[in-house]
Design a protein around this motif. Sequence first.
Motif, PDB file in Angstrom:
ATOM      1  N   LYS A   1      -2.905  -8.327  15.164  1.00  0.00           N
ATOM      2  CA  LYS A   1      -2.720  -7.023  15.785  1.00  0.00           C
ATOM      3  C   LYS A   1      -1.417  -6.336  15.356  1.00  0.00           C
ATOM      4  N   VAL A   2      -0.665  -6.980  14.459  1.00  0.00           N
ATOM      5  CA  VAL A   2       0.682  -6.502  14.125  1.00  0.00           C
ATOM      6  C   VAL A   2       0.782  -6.144  12.645  1.00  0.00           C
ATOM      7  N   PHE A   3       1.406  -5.015  12.371  1.00  0.00           N
ATOM      8  CA  PHE A   3       1.781  -4.686  10.991  1.00  0.00           C
ATOM      9  C   PHE A   3       3.295  -4.757  10.881  1.00  0.00           C
ATOM     10  N   TRP A   4       3.757  -5.576   9.928  1.00  0.00           N
ATOM     11  CA  TRP A   4       5.196  -5.697   9.643  1.00  0.00           C
ATOM     12  C   TRP A   4       5.363  -5.986   8.170  1.00  0.00           C
ATOM     13  N   ALA A   5       6.103  -5.146   7.473  1.00  0.00           N
ATOM     14  CA  ALA A   5       6.436  -5.362   6.067  1.00  0.00           C
ATOM     15  C   ALA A   5       7.925  -5.055   5.921  1.00  0.00           C
ATOM     16  N   ASP A   6       8.718  -6.101   5.780  1.00  0.00           N
ATOM     17  CA  ASP A   6      10.168  -5.950   5.723  1.00  0.00           C
ATOM     18  C   ASP A   6      10.557  -5.292   4.397  1.00  0.00           C
ATOM     19  N   PRO A   7      11.167  -4.107   4.437  1.00  0.00           N
ATOM     20  CA  PRO A   7      11.532  -3.429   3.179  1.00  0.00           C
ATOM     21  C   PRO A   7      12.582  -4.177   2.368  1.00  0.00           C
ATOM     22  N   ARG A   8      13.277  -5.134   2.996  1.00  0.00           N
ATOM     23  CA  ARG A   8      14.305  -5.906   2.285  1.00  0.00           C
ATOM     24  C   ARG A   8      13.729  -7.140   1.600  1.00  0.00           C
ATOM     25  N   SER A   9      12.493  -7.476   1.928  1.00  0.00           N
ATOM     26  CA  SER A   9      11.879  -8.690   1.396  1.00  0.00           C
ATOM     27  C   SER A   9      11.388  -8.479  -0.036  1.00  0.00           C
ATOM     28  N   GLY A  10      11.413  -9.550  -0.822  1.00  0.00           N
ATOM     29  CA  GLY A  10      10.861  -9.504  -2.166  1.00  0.00           C
ATOM     30  C   GLY A  10       9.490 -10.137  -2.271  1.00  0.00           C
ATOM     31  N   ASN A  11       8.830 -10.346  -1.126  1.00  0.00           N
ATOM     32  CA  ASN A  11       7.557 -11.085  -1.116  1.00  0.00           C
ATOM     33  C   ASN A  11       6.459 -10.419  -1.927  1.00  0.00           C
ATOM     34  N   VAL A  12       6.512  -9.089  -2.031  1.00  0.00           N
ATOM     35  CA  VAL A  12       5.431  -8.376  -2.732  1.00  0.00           C
ATOM     36  C   VAL A  12       5.889  -7.833  -4.080  1.00  0.00           C
ATOM     37  N   ASP A  13       7.044  -8.253  -4.546  1.00  0.00           N
ATOM     38  CA  ASP A  13       7.628  -7.648  -5.745  1.00  0.00           C
ATOM     39  C   ASP A  13       6.726  -7.716  -6.971  1.00  0.00           C
ATOM     40  N   GLN A  14       5.933  -8.763  -7.100  1.00  0.00           N
ATOM     41  CA  GLN A  14       5.105  -8.921  -8.292  1.00  0.00           C
ATOM     42  C   GLN A  14       3.782  -8.157  -8.202  1.00  0.00           C
TER      43      GLN A  14
ATOM     44  N   ILE B   1       8.268  -0.445  11.927  1.00  0.00           N
ATOM     45  CA  ILE B   1       8.861   0.217  10.765  1.00  0.00           C
ATOM     46  C   ILE B   1      10.378   0.172  10.912  1.00  0.00           C
ATOM     47  N   ASP B   2      11.047  -0.390   9.909  1.00  0.00           N
ATOM     48  CA  ASP B   2      12.496  -0.575   9.982  1.00  0.00           C
ATOM     49  C   ASP B   2      13.217   0.396   9.052  1.00  0.00           C
ATOM     50  N   GLU B   3      14.217   1.088   9.588  1.00  0.00           N
ATOM     51  CA  GLU B   3      15.079   2.007   8.822  1.00  0.00           C
ATOM     52  C   GLU B   3      14.247   2.835   7.842  1.00  0.00           C
ATOM     53  N   PRO B   4      13.453   3.761   8.350  1.00  0.00           N
ATOM     54  CA  PRO B   4      12.425   4.411   7.525  1.00  0.00           C
ATOM     55  C   PRO B   4      12.949   5.371   6.461  1.00  0.00           C
ATOM     56  N   VAL B   5      14.123   5.935   6.627  1.00  0.00           N
ATOM     57  CA  VAL B   5      14.543   6.988   5.701  1.00  0.00           C
ATOM     58  C   VAL B   5      15.471   6.476   4.603  1.00  0.00           C
ATOM     59  N   GLY B   6      15.716   5.173   4.524  1.00  0.00           N
ATOM     60  CA  GLY B   6      16.584   4.635   3.484  1.00  0.00           C
ATOM     61  C   GLY B   6      16.060   4.956   2.094  1.00  0.00           C
ATOM     62  N   GLY B   7      16.809   5.731   1.318  1.00  0.00           N
ATOM     63  CA  GLY B   7      16.420   6.070  -0.037  1.00  0.00           C
ATOM     64  C   GLY B   7      15.416   7.202  -0.152  1.00  0.00           C
ATOM     65  N   LEU B   8      15.004   7.797   0.982  1.00  0.00           N
ATOM     66  CA  LEU B   8      14.004   8.866   0.927  1.00  0.00           C
ATOM     67  C   LEU B   8      14.649  10.203   0.564  1.00  0.00           C
ATOM     68  N   ASP B   9      13.924  10.980  -0.241  1.00  0.00           N
ATOM     69  CA  ASP B   9      14.344  12.354  -0.507  1.00  0.00           C
ATOM     70  C   ASP B   9      13.977  13.215   0.701  1.00  0.00           C
ATOM     71  N   LYS B  10      14.529  14.405   0.748  1.00  0.00           N
ATOM     72  CA  LYS B  10      14.347  15.260   1.929  1.00  0.00           C
ATOM     73  C   LYS B  10      12.880  15.608   2.186  1.00  0.00           C
ATOM     74  N   PRO B  11      12.092  15.992   1.158  1.00  0.00           N
ATOM     75  CA  PRO B  11      10.680  16.287   1.443  1.00  0.00           C
ATOM     76  C   PRO B  11       9.922  15.087   2.018  1.00  0.00           C
ATOM     77  N   SER B  12      10.234  13.882   1.530  1.00  0.00           N
ATOM     78  CA  SER B  12       9.556  12.693   2.048  1.00  0.00           C
ATOM     79  C   SER B  12       9.968  12.401   3.484  1.00  0.00           C
ATOM     80  N   ALA B  13      11.254  12.607   3.803  1.00  0.00           N
ATOM     81  CA  ALA B  13      11.716  12.412   5.180  1.00  0.00           C
ATOM     82  C   ALA B  13      11.043  13.416   6.114  1.00  0.00           C
ATOM     83  N   THR B  14      10.869  14.647   5.629  1.00  0.00           N
ATOM     84  CA  THR B  14      10.178  15.661   6.429  1.00  0.00           C
ATOM     85  C   THR B  14       8.724  15.264   6.644  1.00  0.00           C
ATOM     86  N   TYR B  15       8.068  14.775   5.587  1.00  0.00           N
ATOM     87  CA  TYR B  15       6.678  14.354   5.729  1.00  0.00           C
ATOM     88  C   TYR B  15       6.564  13.185   6.700  1.00  0.00           C
TER      89      TYR B  15
END
Length: 209
Positions: A80-93, A158-172
């Motif tokens: 029932k949970v969605f969690w994808a840590d943006p700091r993790s390298g688990n999906v890098d490949q 969702i953790d720290e959602p705007v890290g590295g986002l450009d302004k249009p993406s943050a608005t979206y």
Amino acid sequence: MAVENLVLQVDGLRFSYPECAVLDGLSLAWPAGLVLVRGDECSGKTTLLRLLAGELTAQAGHISLQGVRQSEAPTDYAQKVFWADPRSGNVDQLTARGWLGSLPARYPLWDAAALAAHTEGFTLQEHLDKPFYALSTGSKRKVLMAGALASGAPLTLIDEPVGGLDKPSATYLGHALAQVADQPGRVVVVAHYEALLGVPWGTVMELKA
């Protein structure tokens, strides 16, 4: 604690790292809607999300999601949970497209139309066939959030959602969060150091460092 439309309940949660206590006796009862967990660095925002996701185990307390207690039915809870840590390298490949393509099998309430909208809104088309390790910080976060928002998971973290986002993406992102605010039976929890303007937060929790 009685809360109408209760989805997530936490009672007496306690968690400490060897070097410091982070949460001590935390209790909450959240209905469906958008939740902002706000606080400065080292206030425990990410730790709380990892506990809710089942990635960390509390030293005391209970977490229940739609009546399923995490400690008693961890598999049912995790579904029932969605969690994808943006700091993790688990999906890098994996490529972004490959990872997104794996999600419908995991989430029964997956919304393909929502994913298409988020892919366009976050301007992800040109990045879909790149592996995660080749994505910028902002692009990686956008792919993860597109998957999170389309998952339909009753508890979406969702953790720290705007890290590295450009302004249009943050608005979206603000528009996308507003669109999921009224989904029944779903809590979307966003951890950030400040409120995102224009987002209809139903609950705001302040954590102190």
